[in-house]
Design a protein around this motif. Structure first.
Motif, PDB file in Angstrom:
ATOM      1  N   ALA A  13     -15.508  -9.289  -2.750  1.00  0.00           N
ATOM      2  CA  ALA A  13     -14.363  -8.806  -3.538  1.00  0.00           C
ATOM      3  C   ALA A  13     -13.129  -8.735  -2.645  1.00  0.00           C
ATOM      4  O   ALA A  13     -13.191  -8.973  -1.437  1.00  0.00           O
ATOM      5  CB  ALA A  13     -14.661  -7.430  -4.130  1.00  0.00           C
ATOM      6  N   GLY A  14     -12.001  -8.408  -3.262  1.00  0.00           N
ATOM      7  CA  GLY A  14     -10.781  -8.087  -2.521  1.00  0.00           C
ATOM      8  C   GLY A  14     -10.263  -9.212  -1.640  1.00  0.00           C
ATOM      9  O   GLY A  14     -10.262 -10.389  -2.017  1.00  0.00           O
ATOM     10  N   ILE A  15      -9.818  -8.856  -0.446  1.00  0.00           N
ATOM     11  CA  ILE A  15      -9.223  -9.821   0.470  1.00  0.00           C
ATOM     12  C   ILE A  15     -10.248 -10.873   0.877  1.00  0.00           C
ATOM     13  O   ILE A  15      -9.910 -12.051   1.035  1.00  0.00           O
ATOM     14  CB  ILE A  15      -8.637  -9.097   1.699  1.00  0.00           C
ATOM     15  CG1 ILE A  15      -7.448  -8.226   1.276  1.00  0.00           C
ATOM     16  CG2 ILE A  15      -8.190 -10.101   2.761  1.00  0.00           C
ATOM     17  CD1 ILE A  15      -6.899  -7.345   2.391  1.00  0.00           C
ATOM     18  N   GLY A  16     -11.509 -10.476   1.040  1.00  0.00           N
ATOM     19  CA  GLY A  16     -12.541 -11.445   1.412  1.00  0.00           C
ATOM     20  C   GLY A  16     -12.694 -12.532   0.369  1.00  0.00           C
ATOM     21  O   GLY A  16     -12.752 -13.729   0.700  1.00  0.00           O
ATOM     22  N   ALA A  17     -12.762 -12.151  -0.901  1.00  0.00           N
ATOM     23  CA  ALA A  17     -12.867 -13.135  -1.980  1.00  0.00           C
ATOM     24  C   ALA A  17     -11.609 -13.988  -2.059  1.00  0.00           C
ATOM     25  O   ALA A  17     -11.672 -15.208  -2.297  1.00  0.00           O
ATOM     26  CB  ALA A  17     -13.120 -12.426  -3.307  1.00  0.00           C
ATOM     27  N   ALA A  18     -10.438 -13.365  -1.861  1.00  0.00           N
ATOM     28  CA  ALA A  18      -9.183 -14.115  -1.884  1.00  0.00           C
ATOM     29  C   ALA A  18      -9.128 -15.133  -0.752  1.00  0.00           C
ATOM     30  O   ALA A  18      -8.652 -16.265  -0.933  1.00  0.00           O
ATOM     31  CB  ALA A  18      -8.000 -13.151  -1.794  1.00  0.00           C
TER      32      ALA A  18
END
Length: 263
Positions: A13-18
């Motif tokens: 999720a979040g920055i990792g997924a982005a």
């Protein structure tokens, strides 16, 4: 030329997924890891143009970095890029937080990034190509705050370690960058229970999207910048805190904890 492969921790999720979406759009294949397998599989399904390998792992386990390294080697995969993104915080206060939670924070955000870099960087140097992006925080450039007492110091360590490794590997073809985002619209604040407080305490203009932060991180890594802080205001805040006397800087960040009603 064969496609590059990047390992992203905390990719659910979040920055990792982005970051996964940015790297996939730039033609990279992906190895995604986090504690939760289902979100990783869902993210992989979004990225049909990339070869995506999902390896669930909990970096709070001291043996996790070596297990992850061995699992990747067993699959015959080469890691050209490493993104140390996994992280969380506990904001209730140092004296009331379970010590095991603090130990887990240190393992996930400090020990694991160091160990993973040590495991994967030698082969990058040998091949003459590599990217290591450590997701730190604006908090690492500011005086520490009460409540989330260990978070800022851990991120400060990650920034300094990134800078040192950046200098050590200069000229090898391996880029090392610390990404230092400020307030970012992710589920991070939902996980640590501060969503309502931070939403009320800070205006919308202080928030950035995970997609923007990820793009800034990618471009800084490719440019081999030792660190990058997305957003003009975030850089102004960090610069102000750096040049204020300690007493004034601590008073400034002390208002942060009061707005969050944590101390």
């Amino acid at each position: 030329m064969s496609r590059r492969t990047v390992l992203i921790t905390g990719a659910s999720a979040g920055i990792g997924a982005a970051l996964a979406r940015v790297y996939a759009a730039e033609g990279w294949d992906l190895i995604l890891t986090a504690r939760r397998q289902a979100p990783l599989q869902a993210l992989a399904a979004e990225l049909p143009g990339a070869n995506v390998t999902v390896i669930p792992e909990d970096l709070a386990d001291p043996q996790a970095p070596r297990r992850l390294f061995d699992a990747i080697a067993l699959r015959g995969l080469t890691v050209d890029g490493l993104i140390n993104n996994a992280g969380f915080s506990r904001t209730a206060g140092f004296l009331v937080t379970d010590p095991e939670q603090h130990a887990a924070m240190i393992r996930v955000m400090l020990t694991a990034p160091v160990e993973l870099a040590r495991l994967f960087a030698p082969a990058m140097v040998e091949r003459g190509y590599g990217r290591i992006l450590n997701v730190a925080s604006l908090a690492g450039r500011m005086p520490a705050t009460g409540g989330d007492t260990l978070y800022g110091p851990i991120k400060s360590f990650l920034i300094k370690a990134s800078q040192g490794l950046h200098l050590e590997l200069r000229g090898t073809g391996v880029h090392v960058t610390a990404l230092c985002p400020g307030y970012t619209l992710t589920e991070f604040h939902d996980a640590n229970g501060t969503r309502a407080e931070v939403s009320a305490a800070y205006p919308g203009w202080m928030w950035q999207t995970a997609a923007h932060v990820a793009r800034v991180g990618y471009e800084a890594s490719e440019a081999n910048r030792p660190s990058v802080t997305p957003g003009v205001m975030n850089n102004l805040l960090a610069g102000l805190a750096k040049h204020l006397p300690d007493r004034m800087a601590l008073a400034m960040v002390g208002g942060h904890a009061k707005r969050l009603k944590r101390i």
